[in-house]
Design an enzyme around this catalytic site. Structure first.
Site, PDB file in Angstrom:
ATOM      1  CB  SER A  99      -8.130   3.957   2.765  1.00  0.00           C
ATOM      2  OG  SER A  99      -7.318   3.220   3.648  1.00  0.00           O
TER       3      SER A  99
ATOM      4  CE  LYS B  84      -3.984   1.980   2.507  1.00  0.00           C
ATOM      5  NZ  LYS B  84      -4.852   1.888   3.707  1.00  0.00           N
TER       6      LYS B  84
ATOM      7  CB  SER C 134      -8.689   1.287   5.686  1.00  0.00           C
ATOM      8  OG  SER C 134      -9.276   2.555   5.610  1.00  0.00           O
TER       9      SER C 134
END
Lengths: 494, 503
Positions: free
Chosen positions: A158, A78, A182
């Site tokens: 997210s 990420k 998330s």
């Protein structure tokens, strides 16, 4: 092997050790898949050179017969994780051009275990969002589509890029971070497994901070077993993070017996929200039945302060974020606005932050600034902290009463269309309704795909465990996974 | 601790146009912890390094970087608290003070607003005239220093040096117990002295190791007593805070000029606005630092990157058990054990090096003589060289040797001064020098008598005058001393001259 990218971590590990496949071959297959999947918008910085170099090193290490489980496994990272010499922007314009001189502890542990970084994954800007639409790179897209529609759906957020990449078999697994859901919400939206560990399990050092008291990294994988393997590699005490727990990390995979006979599963009545779609209701009921059939005792429980969780979260998280994001000022790194003659430091701050932060980040910075300001602190921030303590106590009470894990829906709906909720922040925030309590209480939670809606979209359930008992939690998730037998894959359209 | 008859000093009174005004002062002293590393990073704190060379990633506010408390700094704060007879809080916590400034890379300063590590204590501040004030300490908290903005290197740009960023400071907050400029300076001197004894702060004001914010207000006589009786600030005037002063002289001048400014406002019918001000030494005035519109809302909240700081009772007791003797105790002991005057004991205990030097000398000789020689001869000589006691070329053993020669009557006080200069500049063992250079005092009365006889015989006119005016006997003594090269025992010479002249 025909389609290497479809391998799980466990499968690839075993094949690598047997010599049936090389990390180089696995990595090349993933890099090809990534190059063919630009339409998904999952990878935002590809690192093929680093990947091939690490794959070769991994093969050499595997050949010595002494390689960790993650050795040679191609993964995505990420964009919130700082990776040495590789762009790390938290999907924000304000970190444009920023190349960290350091590697986050978690991505460093994976690297040291031999994992192969394929590149950086899309996300909501500064991890603020539930649809991946606040990213400066543009949104990632869910590989799943509803029925025969070709409308683009959100992969959630997210960690939307991570979810999209794993679901589409662009990588074997990915790192995510979870501040209010998330990891778990995008995992549920894309039919994969997402584990948020107990707060303090994974070091936060080197991960761009959103809300420090809530942020926690975790694995996003194709199976529960993979979450156990990768989770173990990501966790561990880090003296560089004062909130990191100095506790041993057990071999979670060895704990996956699938035997949950005698375990007590709590079903919290407060999670039965008004207007909950019947499909979610049914999914939850089916999941409950699966665990009962596996020998667990099902018990109705109450978590009375649940309805205050979302408001408390949307005070605490923005408050911390408003302070954490103060460092993005254009002085030392990242974006700096062009200044007009006569502009001073105040104009530099204002212009840089207005240009560098997207609307959702600005909204949360303003909310956070407001709730911490003189005269409002007690009414908002302090009250939210009190609510947080009560929510934590709710969980402690049920665990003290003998509950081993709690089963809830992971999300209030299946993946929604991109653009559908982005105009209404409150509707967007409601995505976190089942997940934020876990962050507020610092507990481990895992999303497991257990079904599909009428249009074939994946749906997931959430299991919440006792603090530091990720092993037990994963074993319960493993039993649920076995019972649900979720094997569906998105039809490739990209 | 000190069992001395000290009285409370009178507050400073300034006569206004209409009435007398008293001063009320509280201070916030920022003392840099004597630590090699910063409060939350391993970066060096060495003074005078190249700009931006003592900077860790966390000091620069890099993304994802986290603070980790430096245990050594915690220990120094506890030591300081114990040295100020203060309560130590076993649980304290760090808060973020949020504001934007280029020399504050994180966008917040980590401090301890809500739960400081040290609570209430007190300091005895002596003013050197037999009066002393007990100043109550409200709290001491640990916090990060900011960096330095440099605005005068370029006409269009400002530069930032982060070397100081994150350096550990102890903010020592007093109650408004200080009543005049001299007391304020004496209070800072005393704090510095205690911290130097403890080794917790170097106290070098020029390097910014010790800085003070001063809160000044004025009130009518009688009001302060009402405040002390009730602890209600309503009895006191509105205060202004003068920021960041790093010299005792400026502290005193700033208090004086600020008090006069406030008196002029009040007597002119106005009201004092509570605000932060800066002292300008060039113009000897204080100026408002920021307008109300720019007033900061620091949005303090608990730093979520740091767990509460929890220390054990046993840890505090361990530190307490190893505290050095502190100034008040040392001074009392010097007075009691060596019979020193209050003043001499104060000077000798001003710093640990002087006290240790004196004690080493006094250990083998007479305490009072040792004090005289250290204070008058040694300090005077060092001052001439602009050296301090730690750079003394003469060791305590050497000085003790000189004093021993005086006490045994081997040398006179005058010769001793010559010997002191020789040992100071050339080094060597005093007794050996005396022997080698024939500096030993002549006490043989026969030799002295012979010298006196010779001078009387050679100066009949002087003898006549001296018999009429006995004060002139001194001339003969001088001649004898000259003839014996100063080595004759002066007492013996006096006696023999008087006898021979039949005075």
């Amino acid at each position: 092997m025909s389609d290497l990218t479809k391998l799980t971590i466990a499968g690839a590990r075993d094949a690598l050790r047997k010599g049936d496949v090389t990390s180089v071959a696995l990595t090349e297959a993933c890099l090809n898949a990534i190059d063919a999947a630009d339409a998904l918008g999952a990878f935002v910085h590809k690192t093929p050179e680093i990947a091939m170099e690490r794959a070769k090193a991994a093969d050499a290490r595997i050949a010595t017969g002494d390689a960790p489980d993650m050795c040679g496994i191609p993964v995505g990272i990420k964009d919130l994780f700082c990776t040495e010499g590789v762009p790390s922007q938290a999907a924000s314009k304000i970190l444009e051009g920023f190349l960290p001189q350091y590697e986050s502890t978690v991505s460093g542990q994976l690297r040291d275990a031999g994992a192969v970084m394929l590149g950086k994954l899309n996300m909501d800007e500064f991890a603020m969002g539930s649809s991946n639409e606040t990213s400066v790179y543009g949104n990632a897209v869910n590989p799943w589509r509803a029925g025969n529609s070709d409308a683009a759906l959100t992969p959630g957020g997210s960690s939307g890029g991570s979810a999209s990449a794993v679901a589409a078999d662009l990588c074997l697994a990915a790192t995510g971070t979870d501040t209010g859901g998330s990891i778990r919400q995008p995992a549920a939206f894309t039919g994969i497994v997402g584990l948020k560990p107990t707060y303090g399990r994974c070091s936060r050092w080197g991960i761009v901070a959103f809300a420090s008291s809530l942020d926690q990294a975790g694995p996003m994988t194709k199976t529960v077993r993979d979450a156990a393997i990768m989770g173990r590699a990501m966790m561990g005490h880090d003296p560089k993070d004062s909130t990191s727990a100095n506790m041993a990390v057990p071999d979670f995979e060895a704990m996956l017996t699938g035997d949950i006979r005698g375990k007590v599963i709590g079903i919290p009545k407060e999670y039965r929200m008004d207007g909950m779609p019947p499909e979610i209701e049914a999914l939850w009921t089916e999941g409950t039945a699966m665990l009962r059939d596996a020998g667990a005792e099902i018990r109705d429980i109450t978590l009375p302060h649940t309805r205050y969780a979302l408001p408390a979260y949307y005070v605490i998280a923005p408050a911390e974020a408003s302070s954490n994001l103060a460092r993005y000022d254009g002085v030392r790194f990242g974006h700096r606005a062009k200044l007009a003659p006569g502009d001073g430091i105040t104009e530099m701050y204002e212009k840089t932050r207005a240009e560098g932060f997207g609307p959702e980040v600005q909204r949360r910075v303003m909310i956070g600034t407001y709730v911490l300001s003189a005269g409002f602190y007690d009414a908002y921030y302090n009250r939210a902290r009190k609510v947080r303590a009560l929510i934590k106590r709710d969980f402690e009470d049920v665990f003290d009463a003998g509950i081993d894990a709690i089963l809830t829906p992971a999300t209030p709906s299946a993946a929604f269309a991109l653009g559908k909720e982005v105009a209404d922040p409150v509707e967007m925030y409601l995505n976190d309704v089942f997940t934020v309590t876990v962050n507020l209480a610092g507990l481990p939670g895992v999303a497991v795909p257990t079904g599909q809606d009428a249009q074939g979209l994946p749906l997931g359930l959430q299991l919440i465990g006792r603090p530091w008992e990720e092993g037990e939690l994963l074993n319960t998730a493993y039993a649920l996974e076995n019972a649900a037998g979720f094997v569906a894959k998105p039809a490739k359209w990209w | 601790m000190l069992d001395l008859p000290l009285t409370t000093p009178k507050p400073k009174v300034i006569a206004g146009a209409k009435q007398d005004w008293e001063l009320v002062i509280g201070m916030e002293v920022h003392a840099q912890v004597a630590s090699n590393a910063k409060l939350f990073s391993g970066a060096s704190t060495k003074f005078g390094a190249e700009p931006n060379s003592n900077v860790a990633f966390v000091d620069a506010g890099m993304p994802g970087m986290l603070p980790v408390i430096n245990d050594f700094c915690v220990e120094q704060a506890v030591r300081t608290g114990l040295g100020l007879n203060a309560e130590i809080h076993l649980t304290s916590a760090f808060d973020r003070k949020n504001y934007f400034y280029p020399d504050l890379p994180q966008g917040y300063q980590i401090s301890q607003l809500y739960h400081p590590i040290v609570g209430e204590g007190e300091v005895l501040v002596e003013l050197g005239d037999g009066t002393a004030r007990i100043v109550r300490i409200e709290r001491i908290h640990l916090e990060q220093d900011a960096g330095k903005s440099i605005h005068d290197m370029d006409p269009a740009m400002s530069f930032v040096d982060l070397n100081r960023t994150g350096v550990a400071l102890m903010e020592i907050v007093s109650r408004p117990d200080i009543r005049g400029p001299e007391e304020a300076a004496a209070y800072v001197v005393k704090l510095r002295q205690i911290m130097q004894y403890l080794g917790t702060c170097d106290g070098n004001m020029q390097n910014g190791n010790l800085r003070a914010d001063v809160n000044v207000s004025v009130c009518s006589p009688g009001q302060y007593e009402k405040y002390q009786a009730t602890q209600d600030f309503a009895h006191l005037g509105t205060r202004c805070e003068i920021k960041n002063m790093n010299s005792m002289r400026f502290i005193q001048a700033a208090i004086e000029v600020e008090a006069r400014r406030q008196i002029a406002i009040i007597e002119g019918g106005g009201t004092v606005t509570q605000e932060t001000r800066l002292y300008d030494p060039d113009r000897n005035e204080t100026r408002s630092m920021r307008s109300k519109e720019e007033a900061h809302d620091y949005r303090y909240f608990p730093d979520p990157d740091l767990l509460p700081l929890v220390i054990e009772r046993a840890y505090v007791e361990g530190i307490a058990a190893n505290l050095p003797e502190l100034p008040d105790a040392k001074k009392a002991r010097f007075i009691n054990d060596f019979g020193l005057s209050d003043y001499d004991a104060s000077v000798l205990t001003a710093d640990t090096a002087s006290a240790a030097y004196f004690e080493a000398v006094a250990a083998t000789t007479d305490g009072k003589l040792a004090a005289n020689w250290v204070l008058n001869e040694l300090f005077g000589r060092l001052k001439k060289d602009e050296a301090d006691i730690t750079a003394s070329p003469m060791s305590p053993t050497q000085l003790a040797g000189i004093i021993a020669l005086i006490k045994s009557g081997d040398i006179s006080g005058k010769i001793a001064k010559d010997l002191f200069e020789i040992v100071y500049t050339e080094g060597g063992d005093p007794a050996q020098i005396v022997a080698a250079r024939g500096m030993k005092q002549v006490t043989d009365t026969g030799a002295i008598e012979a010298a006196v006889d010779a001078i009387i015989a050679a100066n009949p006119a002087q003898v006549e005058k001296a018999r009429q005016n006995p004060k002139l006997a001194g001339w003969f003594v001088g001649q004898v001393m000259k003839a014996t090269g100063g080595k004759a025992n002066p007492a013996a010479v006096n006696q023999i001259v008087a006898a021979k002249l039949a005075l």
